[in-house]
Design a protein around this motif. Structure first.
Motif, PDB file in Angstrom:
ATOM      1  N   LYS A 185       0.840  -1.189   0.000  1.00 44.81           N
ATOM      2  CA  LYS A 185       0.000   0.000   0.000  1.00 44.81           C
ATOM      3  C   LYS A 185       0.879   1.245   0.000  1.00 44.81           C
ATOM      4  N   PHE A 186       0.387   2.273  -0.679  1.00 42.23           N
ATOM      5  CA  PHE A 186       1.140   3.523  -0.754  1.00 42.23           C
ATOM      6  C   PHE A 186       0.950   4.320   0.532  1.00 42.23           C
ATOM      7  N   GLN A 187       2.050   4.721   1.129  1.00 44.76           N
ATOM      8  CA  GLN A 187       2.015   5.560   2.324  1.00 44.76           C
ATOM      9  C   GLN A 187       2.892   6.772   2.070  1.00 44.76           C
ATOM     10  N   ALA A 188       2.268   7.935   2.097  1.00 44.54           N
ATOM     11  CA  ALA A 188       3.020   9.165   1.816  1.00 44.54           C
ATOM     12  C   ALA A 188       3.985   9.469   2.951  1.00 44.54           C
ATOM     13  N   ILE A 189       5.136  10.016   2.582  1.00 44.84           N
ATOM     14  CA  ILE A 189       6.131  10.426   3.574  1.00 44.84           C
ATOM     15  C   ILE A 189       5.714  11.767   4.160  1.00 44.84           C
ATOM     16  N   GLY A 190       5.859  11.892   5.471  1.00 41.32           N
ATOM     17  CA  GLY A 190       5.511  13.148   6.108  1.00 41.32           C
ATOM     18  C   GLY A 190       6.454  14.279   5.706  1.00 41.32           C
ATOM     19  N   VAL A 191       5.893  15.411   5.253  1.00 39.01           N
ATOM     20  CA  VAL A 191       6.701  16.575   4.870  1.00 39.01           C
ATOM     21  C   VAL A 191       6.781  17.493   6.080  1.00 39.01           C
ATOM     22  N   GLU A 192       7.969  17.572   6.674  1.00 34.80           N
ATOM     23  CA  GLU A 192       8.123  18.296   7.934  1.00 34.80           C
ATOM     24  C   GLU A 192       8.583  19.735   7.747  1.00 34.80           C
ATOM     25  N   SER A 193       8.974  20.111   6.553  1.00 40.78           N
ATOM     26  CA  SER A 193       9.475  21.475   6.353  1.00 40.78           C
ATOM     27  C   SER A 193       9.240  21.883   4.901  1.00 40.78           C
ATOM     28  N   GLU A 194       9.593  23.130   4.617  1.00 42.14           N
ATOM     29  CA  GLU A 194       9.430  23.641   3.253  1.00 42.14           C
ATOM     30  C   GLU A 194      10.774  23.916   2.602  1.00 42.14           C
ATOM     31  N   ASP A 195      11.827  23.348   3.157  1.00 39.88           N
ATOM     32  CA  ASP A 195      13.146  23.547   2.564  1.00 39.88           C
ATOM     33  C   ASP A 195      13.372  22.531   1.433  1.00 39.88           C
ATOM     34  N   GLU A 196      14.638  22.382   1.002  1.00 43.94           N
ATOM     35  CA  GLU A 196      14.932  21.492  -0.117  1.00 43.94           C
ATOM     36  C   GLU A 196      14.543  20.052   0.198  1.00 43.94           C
TER      37      GLU A 196
END
Length: 426
Positions: A185-196
């Motif tokens: 199953k696809f599990q999205a990675i948590g995006v913790e910041s808005e940097d690169e």
């Protein structure tokens, strides 16, 4: 150098930078101490000239020079103090963490040589004014240098902590990517910041979502094809049983069984290529696996297959059905390309399938690709046999090799891959 992780590389560089900066601070501290002692010595020299004057402003002048007249015992200072600098008449010593300027006593006159006793011994010279002992009253504070060093070290540790946090998120991203490969199953990675790194995580989620959708579409497509093909095969097998002609009935049954086998192999290819096949390895006798592989051939004429007699029955730790399919494919490929008998040699560390034939060109030996019809012939098979065999062998951690010797083609499965690297002709 390429195997060194970025975290290790940056940590090593940070540690080296920290050591170099602190060594530079220590060197600078010692240089300032040395300069301070030299300037203090010069102030003592100037103060000594003022000390001999008996004017009213002597104390004030000495104070401006950062010096005062000390009452310390001269002998104590010279014997217990640490001499730092000197001139022909005086020493600058460190005593109880303070600097003193002490005038040395003149050397005693040389002893009489005794050749002229008529002259009396020389009278010791009397000093008119004993030079005073001067004490430095200016205090040097190294705190500014320590504060500067502390600020630099704090900024370095703060910078390293921020960079390390960024880099540790790369490990989190790596674990998430690894987990994605193991889960269905696809599990999205948590995006913790808005940097690169956050942008990379977002782009990764988009890419993985597209791959997941394509994977689901492919699985659904293959299942539909297999379902649609199984139905007519099953009906054909049922209708073949209603034929009165036994010969035709047998031929049709073999045709439909062959089609069913091909469908099974296509399912295996799909699962092997998508890494969804889970091995159920157990210890079996190799001759039993070979016997089952011959049953899977679905050919009546197995007399051309000759098994070399063995005193012992080698044991292998394999997935019985899957490994039998790999051996079946090697036997099937050998039977197709020769009209003579096929030799099978069972050993404790390998199994070889040998058949007479021309040497296969090196450029046609890429059986790591599916549908390699250049290898298996354009008129027979789908080009999947050797690919499936190689994939199954690799799945077990073994290795498949090819050798042409004395007019015969040898396909060998080695159960010890490390030895294959030395002996394989590929």
């Amino acid at each position: 150098m390429r195997k060194i992780s970025i975290v290790t590389l940056i940590s090593s560089f940070f540690a080296l930078t920290l050591v170099v900066i602190n060594i530079a601070l220590v060197i600078e501290y010692k240089r300032q101490i040395s300069d301070l002692q030299f300037f203090t010595f010069q102030r003592f020299m100037m103060a000594m000239k003022v000390a001999f004057h008996n004017d009213a402003e002597k104390e004030a002048t000495l104070s401006k020079l950062g010096v005062r007249i000390s009452t310390k015992d001269k002998h104590t200072l010279l014997t217990e103090g640490e001499k730092l600098l000197e001139d022909p008449f005086s020493d600058m010593v460190m005593y109880e963490k303070k600097l003193y300027f002490v005038h040395r006593d003149p050397p005693p006159p040389p002893p009489s040589l005794g050749f002229n006793e008529e002259f009396p011994p020389p009278v010791p010279m009397k000093r008119m004014h004993e030079p005073p002992i001067l004490e430095n009253i200016e205090e040097f504070s190294p705190y500014r240098l320590w504060i500067l060093g502390g600020v630099i070290n704090t900024l370095l540790f703060l910078f390293f902590w921020i960079v390390l946090r960024k880099l540790l998120r790369l490990r989190h991203l790596k674990r998430a990517i690894h987990t994605f490969g193991d889960t269905k199953k696809f599990q999205a990675i948590g995006v913790e910041s808005e940097d690169e790194l956050g942008e990379i995580a977002s782009e990764f989620n988009l890419a993985m979502e597209k791959i997941h959708l394509l994977k689901e579409a492919r699985t659904l497509f293959l299942r539909n094809i297999l379902h649609e093909l199984k139905t007519p095969i099953m009906k054909g097998k049922i209708l073949s049983n209603s034929l009165e002609n036994v010969k035709q009935q047998t031929q049709l049954e073999r045709i439909f069984e062959r089609l069913e086998t091909l469908l099974g192999e296509m399912i295996k290819v799909e699962k092997l290529s998508s890494n969804e096949w889970v091995l159920e390895a157990k210890e079996y006798r190799l001759v039993d696996v070979l016997d089952h592989a011959m049953d899977l051939l679905l050919v009546s004429d197995t007399k051309r297959i000759h098994i070399q007699p063995q005193e012992l029955a080698p044991l292998v730790n394999v997935d019985f059905e899957l490994f039998a399919t790999a051996i079946k494919n090697l036997l099937d490929n050998a039977l197709k390309h020769t009209t003579e008998r096929v030799e099978v040699d069972l050993c404790a560390d390998s199994i070889s399938v040998c058949s007479y034939g021309e040497k296969i060109p090196k450029e046609r030996l890429d059986f790591s690709r599916a549908f390699n019809r250049a290898m298996e012939g354009a008129s027979s098979g789908l080009g999947l046999g050797l690919y499936i065999a190689n994939a199954i062998v690799a799945k077990h951690g073994f290795e498949l090799s090819y050798l042409h010797a004395e007019g015969q083609n040898y396909f060998t499965i080695h159960f010890r891959p490390k030895e294959v690297e030395k002996n394989s002709p590929r």
